[in-house]
Write a protein that holds these residues in place. Structure first.
Motif, PDB file in Angstrom:
ATOM      1  N   ILE A 119      37.467  24.506  30.190  1.00 43.61           N
ATOM      2  CA  ILE A 119      37.319  23.065  30.372  1.00 43.61           C
ATOM      3  C   ILE A 119      36.254  22.523  29.428  1.00 43.61           C
ATOM      4  O   ILE A 119      36.410  21.451  28.836  1.00 43.61           O
ATOM      5  CB  ILE A 119      36.969  22.737  31.843  1.00 43.61           C
ATOM      6  CG1 ILE A 119      38.209  22.897  32.734  1.00 43.61           C
ATOM      7  CG2 ILE A 119      36.418  21.322  31.970  1.00 43.61           C
ATOM      8  CD1 ILE A 119      37.946  22.704  34.206  1.00 43.61           C
ATOM      9  N   ALA A 120      35.165  23.284  29.265  1.00 40.34           N
ATOM     10  CA  ALA A 120      34.105  22.868  28.339  1.00 40.34           C
ATOM     11  C   ALA A 120      34.641  22.785  26.913  1.00 40.34           C
ATOM     12  O   ALA A 120      34.328  21.846  26.168  1.00 40.34           O
ATOM     13  CB  ALA A 120      32.929  23.838  28.419  1.00 40.34           C
ATOM     14  N   VAL A 121      35.461  23.755  26.530  1.00 40.73           N
ATOM     15  CA  VAL A 121      36.070  23.747  25.194  1.00 40.73           C
ATOM     16  C   VAL A 121      36.988  22.543  25.034  1.00 40.73           C
ATOM     17  O   VAL A 121      36.967  21.846  24.009  1.00 40.73           O
ATOM     18  CB  VAL A 121      36.854  25.058  24.953  1.00 40.73           C
ATOM     19  CG1 VAL A 121      37.656  24.971  23.655  1.00 40.73           C
ATOM     20  CG2 VAL A 121      35.905  26.245  24.907  1.00 40.73           C
ATOM     21  N   ALA A 122      37.801  22.292  26.062  1.00 40.23           N
ATOM     22  CA  ALA A 122      38.721  21.152  26.018  1.00 40.23           C
ATOM     23  C   ALA A 122      37.957  19.836  25.926  1.00 40.23           C
ATOM     24  O   ALA A 122      38.382  18.911  25.226  1.00 40.23           O
ATOM     25  CB  ALA A 122      39.609  21.155  27.265  1.00 40.23           C
ATOM     26  N   TYR A 123      36.824  19.754  26.615  1.00 38.85           N
ATOM     27  CA  TYR A 123      36.000  18.548  26.557  1.00 38.85           C
ATOM     28  C   TYR A 123      35.502  18.302  25.130  1.00 38.85           C
ATOM     29  O   TYR A 123      35.549  17.167  24.635  1.00 38.85           O
ATOM     30  CB  TYR A 123      34.819  18.692  27.506  1.00 38.85           C
ATOM     31  CG  TYR A 123      33.821  17.559  27.410  1.00 38.85           C
ATOM     32  CD1 TYR A 123      34.028  16.362  28.082  1.00 38.85           C
ATOM     33  CD2 TYR A 123      32.676  17.697  26.630  1.00 38.85           C
ATOM     34  CE1 TYR A 123      33.124  15.319  27.978  1.00 38.85           C
ATOM     35  CE2 TYR A 123      31.762  16.656  26.517  1.00 38.85           C
ATOM     36  CZ  TYR A 123      31.986  15.482  27.196  1.00 38.85           C
ATOM     37  OH  TYR A 123      31.097  14.450  27.078  1.00 38.85           O
TER      38      TYR A 123
END
Length: 211
Positions: free
Chosen positions: A19-23
């Motif tokens: 999720i952090a990467v996608a953000y």
């Protein structure tokens, strides 16, 4: 309140990392920076709430997987905005649609995913027993969340004094907010009624790991 092992599951940490990467990817050169900020905020608050709750009330891995997919959808939508999603622009051209329908998918998910979380919270927290009353409470709660989201968009339009389409993505449809809430209702009903038995099995697996 239910007690859990303090150590988080590795899969949950992996989902959070992705999720952090996608953000980060969503934040790189979005279609409109202000629109991105407004639309990604709900995703960030959603994740922060679940992280804060993790050691006090842990949801099933199935629920976290649904949240992961929902957040990816929200961040994808925030990057391009719901009105200019490239995939649904393609569908619009191919099928001669009158509008970009990505927002309908987003609002279906807005009802579909929270229904699983609310059901787990009500049942495993001991607030509501399983049955048709639980179905009604979950569905109405999801519809209430959808209405709250629409009201927050309305508030932003008034506070920022900008055209409604800029924030709400109405695309010229005066009934856009009504359609959004309808699709959230369909999503919540689908999760609660059609996937109810499957979700019950996932909750049963979760309960085996409770101390």
């Amino acid at each position: 309140m239910v007690n859990y092992e303090k150590k988080p599951k590795m899969l949950h940490l992996i989902l959070l990392a992705w999720i952090a990467v996608a953000y980060i990817l969503s934040a790189i050169d979005p279609f409109d920076r202000l629109a991105w900020f407004g639309q990604m905020t709900s995703a960030v608050l959603f994740v922060l709430l679940l992280v804060a709750m993790y050691h006090r009330f842990r949801f099933s891995t199935f629920a976290y997987l649904m949240v992961f997919l929902h957040v990816l959808l929200l961040l994808y939508g925030a990057h391009y905005t719901y009105s200019h999603n490239p995939l649904f622009n393609y569908f619009q051209e191919q099928f001669d649609w009158q509008r970009n329908y990505f927002d309908r998918v987003g609002h279906f998910a807005q009802g579909f995913v929270p229904a699983f979380l609310l059901k787990e919270f009500f049942v495993r927290g001991g607030y509501v027993k399983k049955g048709k009353v639980l179905w009604l409470i979950v569905i109405l709660s999801c519809l209430g969340l959808s209405a709250a989201y629409e009201l927050s968009e309305f508030a932003l339009v008034k506070i920022l004094d900008v055209p409604a389409d800029f924030v709400m993505g109405t695309q010229g449809d005066y009934f856009d907010s009504h359609w959004d809430m309808l699709w959230a209702l369909i999503g919540a009903s689908t999760a609660t009624i059609i996937f109810g038995s499957f979700h019950d099995k996932q909750m049963a697996k979760m309960e085996k790991h409770i101390d």
